[in-house]
Design a protein around this motif. Structure first.
Motif, PDB file in Angstrom:
ATOM      1  N   LEU A 477      41.740  40.867  34.472  1.00 32.56           N
ATOM      2  CA  LEU A 477      42.580  40.736  35.668  1.00 32.56           C
ATOM      3  C   LEU A 477      43.924  40.094  35.328  1.00 32.56           C
ATOM      4  CD1 LEU A 477      39.892  39.594  38.274  1.00 32.56           C
ATOM      5  CD2 LEU A 477      41.228  41.714  38.387  1.00 32.56           C
ATOM      6  N   LEU A 478      43.889  39.071  34.477  1.00 33.79           N
ATOM      7  CA  LEU A 478      45.119  38.410  34.062  1.00 33.79           C
ATOM      8  C   LEU A 478      45.984  39.339  33.213  1.00 33.79           C
ATOM      9  CD1 LEU A 478      46.772  35.801  34.047  1.00 33.79           C
ATOM     10  CD2 LEU A 478      45.470  35.076  32.022  1.00 33.79           C
ATOM     11  N   LEU A 479      45.336  40.105  32.326  1.00 34.13           N
ATOM     12  CA  LEU A 479      46.073  41.063  31.489  1.00 34.13           C
ATOM     13  C   LEU A 479      46.745  42.123  32.349  1.00 34.13           C
ATOM     14  CD1 LEU A 479      46.801  42.226  28.694  1.00 34.13           C
ATOM     15  CD2 LEU A 479      44.617  43.465  28.744  1.00 34.13           C
ATOM     16  N   ALA A 480      46.022  42.658  33.334  1.00 35.92           N
ATOM     17  CA  ALA A 480      46.597  43.671  34.229  1.00 35.92           C
ATOM     18  C   ALA A 480      47.767  43.102  35.021  1.00 35.92           C
ATOM     19  CB  ALA A 480      45.524  44.204  35.172  1.00 35.92           C
ATOM     20  N   LYS A 481      47.632  41.857  35.455  1.00 35.95           N
ATOM     21  CA  LYS A 481      48.708  41.211  36.222  1.00 35.95           C
ATOM     22  C   LYS A 481      49.951  41.034  35.354  1.00 35.95           C
ATOM     23  CE  LYS A 481      49.734  36.951  38.772  1.00 35.95           C
ATOM     24  NZ  LYS A 481      49.207  35.614  39.176  1.00 35.95           N
ATOM     25  N   LYS A 482      49.764  40.619  34.103  1.00 37.54           N
ATOM     26  CA  LYS A 482      50.894  40.426  33.201  1.00 37.54           C
ATOM     27  C   LYS A 482      51.608  41.747  32.920  1.00 37.54           C
ATOM     28  CE  LYS A 482      49.222  36.311  30.740  1.00 37.54           C
ATOM     29  NZ  LYS A 482      48.768  35.767  29.429  1.00 37.54           N
ATOM     30  N   VAL A 483      50.841  42.808  32.685  1.00 40.98           N
ATOM     31  CA  VAL A 483      51.435  44.113  32.389  1.00 40.98           C
ATOM     32  C   VAL A 483      52.244  44.618  33.584  1.00 40.98           C
ATOM     33  CG1 VAL A 483      50.912  46.536  31.891  1.00 40.98           C
ATOM     34  CG2 VAL A 483      49.719  44.725  30.651  1.00 40.98           C
ATOM     35  N   GLN A 484      51.753  44.364  34.788  1.00 36.96           N
ATOM     36  CA  GLN A 484      52.476  44.785  35.986  1.00 36.96           C
ATOM     37  C   GLN A 484      53.815  44.059  36.147  1.00 36.96           C
ATOM     38  OE1 GLN A 484      49.693  44.148  39.180  1.00 36.96           O
ATOM     39  NE2 GLN A 484      48.525  46.009  38.756  1.00 36.96           N
ATOM     40  N   LEU A 485      53.906  42.848  35.616  1.00 36.76           N
ATOM     41  CA  LEU A 485      55.134  42.056  35.753  1.00 36.76           C
ATOM     42  C   LEU A 485      56.190  42.392  34.702  1.00 36.76           C
ATOM     43  CD1 LEU A 485      53.620  38.519  36.477  1.00 36.76           C
ATOM     44  CD2 LEU A 485      54.920  39.931  38.077  1.00 36.76           C
ATOM     45  N   ILE A 486      55.805  43.078  33.630  1.00 34.33           N
ATOM     46  CA  ILE A 486      56.722  43.267  32.497  1.00 34.33           C
ATOM     47  C   ILE A 486      57.999  44.001  32.899  1.00 34.33           C
ATOM     48  CG2 ILE A 486      57.001  44.492  30.309  1.00 34.33           C
ATOM     49  CD1 ILE A 486      54.130  43.706  29.621  1.00 34.33           C
ATOM     50  N   ALA A 525      40.459  51.855  31.543  1.00 35.09           N
ATOM     51  CA  ALA A 525      39.366  51.723  32.512  1.00 35.09           C
ATOM     52  C   ALA A 525      38.460  50.529  32.217  1.00 35.09           C
ATOM     53  CB  ALA A 525      38.529  53.002  32.550  1.00 35.09           C
ATOM     54  N   HIS A 526      38.957  49.553  31.440  1.00 38.70           N
ATOM     55  CA  HIS A 526      38.119  48.389  31.122  1.00 38.70           C
ATOM     56  C   HIS A 526      37.808  47.593  32.385  1.00 38.70           C
ATOM     57  CE1 HIS A 526      36.851  45.767  27.635  1.00 38.70           C
ATOM     58  NE2 HIS A 526      36.598  44.990  28.665  1.00 38.70           N
ATOM     59  N   LEU A 527      38.823  47.372  33.216  1.00 32.24           N
ATOM     60  CA  LEU A 527      38.623  46.624  34.453  1.00 32.24           C
ATOM     61  C   LEU A 527      37.715  47.382  35.410  1.00 32.24           C
ATOM     62  CD1 LEU A 527      39.441  44.020  35.859  1.00 32.24           C
ATOM     63  CD2 LEU A 527      41.419  45.216  36.811  1.00 32.24           C
ATOM     64  N   GLU A 528      37.905  48.705  35.485  1.00 33.98           N
ATOM     65  CA  GLU A 528      37.048  49.524  36.346  1.00 33.98           C
ATOM     66  C   GLU A 528      35.595  49.482  35.882  1.00 33.98           C
ATOM     67  OE1 GLU A 528      39.916  50.335  35.191  1.00 33.98           O
ATOM     68  OE2 GLU A 528      41.180  50.772  36.931  1.00 33.98           O
ATOM     69  N   ARG A 529      35.396  49.424  34.551  1.00 38.13           N
ATOM     70  CA  ARG A 529      34.026  49.320  34.027  1.00 38.13           C
ATOM     71  C   ARG A 529      33.363  48.025  34.488  1.00 38.13           C
ATOM     72  NH1 ARG A 529      32.706  52.609  29.593  1.00 38.13           N
ATOM     73  NH2 ARG A 529      33.402  54.684  30.212  1.00 38.13           N
ATOM     74  N   ILE A 559      36.442  41.677  47.545  1.00 37.56           N
ATOM     75  CA  ILE A 559      36.279  40.344  46.949  1.00 37.56           C
ATOM     76  C   ILE A 559      36.707  40.362  45.489  1.00 37.56           C
ATOM     77  CG2 ILE A 559      34.553  38.619  46.282  1.00 37.56           C
ATOM     78  CD1 ILE A 559      33.045  39.303  48.834  1.00 37.56           C
ATOM     79  N   LEU A 560      36.406  41.444  44.784  1.00 39.57           N
ATOM     80  CA  LEU A 560      36.788  41.551  43.377  1.00 39.57           C
ATOM     81  C   LEU A 560      38.306  41.650  43.214  1.00 39.57           C
ATOM     82  CD1 LEU A 560      34.034  43.989  42.015  1.00 39.57           C
ATOM     83  CD2 LEU A 560      34.281  41.547  41.530  1.00 39.57           C
ATOM     84  N   ASP A 561      38.974  42.322  44.150  1.00 43.91           N
ATOM     85  CA  ASP A 561      40.434  42.453  44.061  1.00 43.91           C
ATOM     86  C   ASP A 561      41.131  41.106  44.185  1.00 43.91           C
ATOM     87  OD1 ASP A 561      40.385  45.162  43.635  1.00 43.91           O
ATOM     88  OD2 ASP A 561      40.536  45.688  45.751  1.00 43.91           O
ATOM     89  N   SER A 562      40.547  40.214  44.958  1.00 40.69           N
ATOM     90  CA  SER A 562      41.073  38.839  45.045  1.00 40.69           C
ATOM     91  C   SER A 562      40.029  37.904  44.423  1.00 40.69           C
ATOM     92  CB  SER A 562      41.341  38.452  46.498  1.00 40.69           C
ATOM     93  OG  SER A 562      40.171  38.643  47.296  1.00 40.69           O
ATOM     94  N   TYR A 563      39.771  38.120  43.148  1.00 44.35           N
ATOM     95  CA  TYR A 563      38.595  37.561  42.484  1.00 44.35           C
ATOM     96  C   TYR A 563      38.570  36.030  42.475  1.00 44.35           C
ATOM     97  CZ  TYR A 563      35.315  36.325  38.801  1.00 44.35           C
ATOM     98  OH  TYR A 563      34.283  35.754  38.086  1.00 44.35           O
ATOM     99  N   ASP A 564      37.420  35.530  42.869  1.00 44.21           N
ATOM    100  CA  ASP A 564      37.083  34.124  42.717  1.00 44.21           C
ATOM    101  C   ASP A 564      35.587  34.063  42.415  1.00 44.21           C
ATOM    102  OD1 ASP A 564      37.681  31.109  43.187  1.00 44.21           O
ATOM    103  OD2 ASP A 564      35.915  31.522  44.440  1.00 44.21           O
ATOM    104  N   GLN A 565      35.223  33.402  41.328  1.00 42.73           N
ATOM    105  CA  GLN A 565      33.834  33.411  40.883  1.00 42.73           C
ATOM    106  C   GLN A 565      32.884  32.851  41.935  1.00 42.73           C
ATOM    107  OE1 GLN A 565      32.960  30.966  37.491  1.00 42.73           O
ATOM    108  NE2 GLN A 565      31.037  32.015  37.034  1.00 42.73           N
TER     109      GLN A 565
END
Length: 575
Positions: A477-486, A525-529, A559-565
């Motif tokens: 999730l953090l990796l996807a967020k960083k890539v979106q900000l680049i 598709a790692h996150l989707e997996r 809940i997963l989209d706004s993930y909190d354990q």
């Protein structure tokens, strides 16, 4: 010593047409057996399926008891076979993700009076290890060839006074690595003499090569003329394919390696189950995808790899989904006339991401599946072979057997114990038990065998599995967020001319932009997996309770989209 100390040369510039091996022997036991007659003296656990065994230094080392081993997943190690028990002296992990070990030799190529370790791998890598003062191996040199190295040996071959490493490759090339310098640091006259000698060799080889090409052209024209006659006869040319389909523990993917004795034209990949094709850095082939209609013809993937000229080896990476099983097929077409093709088939098993291990943590919260019925030990073993990789085809000796497995993607575990009329499967992942229950029931029904199935579900295991998934999900999730900000950060950088106004976190993202995008690209598709595995866990938990919760899946995804354990665990408990 640096790589410039050695120079590669084509040793005999010729193509050797000997019969290729038709299959690759794999040892899935992860153990080395030391025999005396027919009695087993030692049973030594090693970190992977052993493919190579050799005496250290050719004689067992100073003690005469040292045994080198290499594994199919690229690890090297040394074991001392003592009178009391075997001792692991050292081990080299395959941190650079190189190929499996196919051959080793001991020879003092460095010239320091201590024999070095020469290693050949199935990805074409040749390595030279020297030993330091503590007798630990240190990599001194490596070189990559375009084919798998099937044999390696050191010695003085081409010229007196200069040692060489001679290797043979899968297609029959014999190549040498020599310590002889290209130019001597003497007077200009002697240097000119060496150059002239090399020129004479090159001229002779070029003349021989031109003669061979002319003969090939003549035979090709002769064949083309005869093919147009009324009495023409054409035979389908035969060729061998050296293939390997193995699970990589490090990234939970399968490596499919295809190697042919002649150049490959193209490879068509077809699968009747959903799989992902991952990028391979050393793969230079051009890939194209075709549209598939999975509903009408069970095609989930059609991909064509068009290889560049003189490519004899192709490596692909594949990631499967547990619970979805079927067949992956590779259609290999080489550059020979008339056109011909060979098909290789590989089973994608229901628990395809599980790998054999020596032991498991018995303190984990386990779910249990128990099968009883009128089935033989061999029948139940065949079902386990169908479900799980790295299990020998033939039933093991004895009346009962236990295998341990670890999921390479989630790190969950599975214990399989079975005998005639009874099988017990334990796992800390409910989804693993659910897949086994469904598949084994289906296989027993096919054979008209009545099964009695019982299970014990441990509620604590659900929270345990979610905690195992947590660091992986959080990282993706953090990796996807960083890539979106680049892209947005780069626009700001261009507009402002510098990045001084950005907070350190954003400046770090810009500095690592290329690395982040490359890593994200390598994990399609790692996150989707991970989302899919959590969804399956949710459904499977309540399926064993007889409750259908598929209508609550959209809420779970929110809940997963706004993930909190903690919020995710609370949702599992409250549903």
């Amino acid at each position: 010593m640096t790589s410039s100390a050695f120079q590669w040369k084509e040793y005999f510039v010729m193509f050797l047409c000997w019969p290729a091996r038709t299959e690759c022997l794999e040892f899935y036991s992860f153990k080395i057996l030391v025999l005396q007659g027919s009695d087993v003296m030692y049973e030594i656990e090693v970190p992977g399926p052993p493919t190579v065994l050799a005496l250290h230094n050719g004689n067992g080392g100073d003690s005469g008891e040292d045994l080198l081993f290499g594994t199919s997943d690229g690890k090297l190690g040394l074991i001392q076979i003592t009178a009391s028990r075997p001792l692991h002296k050292w081990e080299i992990r395959n941190e650079k993700k190189r190929g499996g070990i196919l051959c080793v030799d001991s020879f003092d190529i460095v010239g320091d009076g201590v024999k070095d370790l020469l290693v050949g791998r199935d990805d074409g890598m040749v390595e030279v290890y020297s030993f330091d003062n503590t007798n630990e191996p240190v990599l001194r040199f490596d070189q990559t060839l375009s084919e798998s190295v099937t044999s390696i040996q050191g010695g003085c071959v081409g010229k007196d006074g200069y040692d060489e490493i001679v290797v043979s490759t899968y297609s029959g090339w014999v190549t040498g690595l020599t310590t002889e310098p290209i130019h001597k640091e003497s007077g200009p006259g002697e240097e000119l003499k060496i150059n002239q000698e090399m020129q004479n060799k090159i001229s002779s080889l070029r003349s021989e090569l031109e003669h061979l090409q002319y003969k090939v052209l003549q035979e090709r024209e002769k064949y083309q003329q005869s093919s147009h006659s009324s009495k023409a006869k054409s035979a389908v040319p035969s060729f061998s394919v050296n293939d390997k389909f193995t699970l990589n523990k490090d990234d939970a993917s399968y490596s499919l390696i295809l190697e042919v004795q002649t150049a490959i034209d193209n490879v068509l990949i077809q699968s009747d189950v959903p799989i992902d094709l991952l990028d391979v850095d050393k793969n230079s082939a051009v890939v194209s995808f075709s549209n598939c209609d999975s509903e009408s013809n069970d095609n989930f993937l059609l991909a064509t790899y068009r290889c560049q000229a003189n490519t004899t080896r192709l490596e692909l990476k594949i990631r499967s989904i547990e619970g979805q099983y079927g067949t992956l097929q590779a259609y290999v077409t080489p550059r020979i006339q008339p056109k011909t093709c060979q098909v290789r088939q590989y089973l994608i098993k229901p628990l395809s991401l599980h790998q054999r291990t020596h032991s498991i943590d018995h303190d984990r919260p386990m779910n249990t599946l128990t099968l009883t019925g009128q089935f033989s030990f061999a029948e139940l073993h065949s079902w386990v072979v169908f479900c799980l990789p790295e299990v020998p085809e033939k039933p093991p000796a004895g009346e009962c057997v236990t295998f341990y497995f670890q999921n390479t993607f989630l790190d969950t575990q599975l214990e399989s114990t079975y005998r005639k009329g009874e099988g017990v499967f334990k796992s800390d992942n409910i989804s693993t038990i659910s897949i086994l229950k469904d598949v084994l029931s289906k296989e027993a029904t096919k054979r008209k065998i009545n099964l009695n199935i019982s299970y014990e579900i441990n509620e604590v295991s659900v929270k345990h599995t979610l905690k195992l998934i947590h660091p992986k999900l959080e990282y993706q999730l953090l990796l996807a967020k960083k890539v979106q900000l680049i892209d947005a950060l780069k626009e700001l950088q261009v507009h402002e001319g510098n990045t001084d106004f950005l907070i350190p976190e954003y400046r770090c993202i810009l500095e690592e932009a290329d690395h982040l995008q490359e890593e994200y690209k390598k994990q399609p598709a790692h996150l989707e997996r991970l989302y899919g595995m959590i969804t399956d866990l949710f459904i499977d938990k309540f399926k064993f309770k007889g409750t259908n919760v598929k209508t609550k899946v959209p809420l779970l995804l929110e809940i997963l989209d706004s993930y909190d354990q903690n919020a995710l665990i609370a949702f599992f408990d409250a549903a």
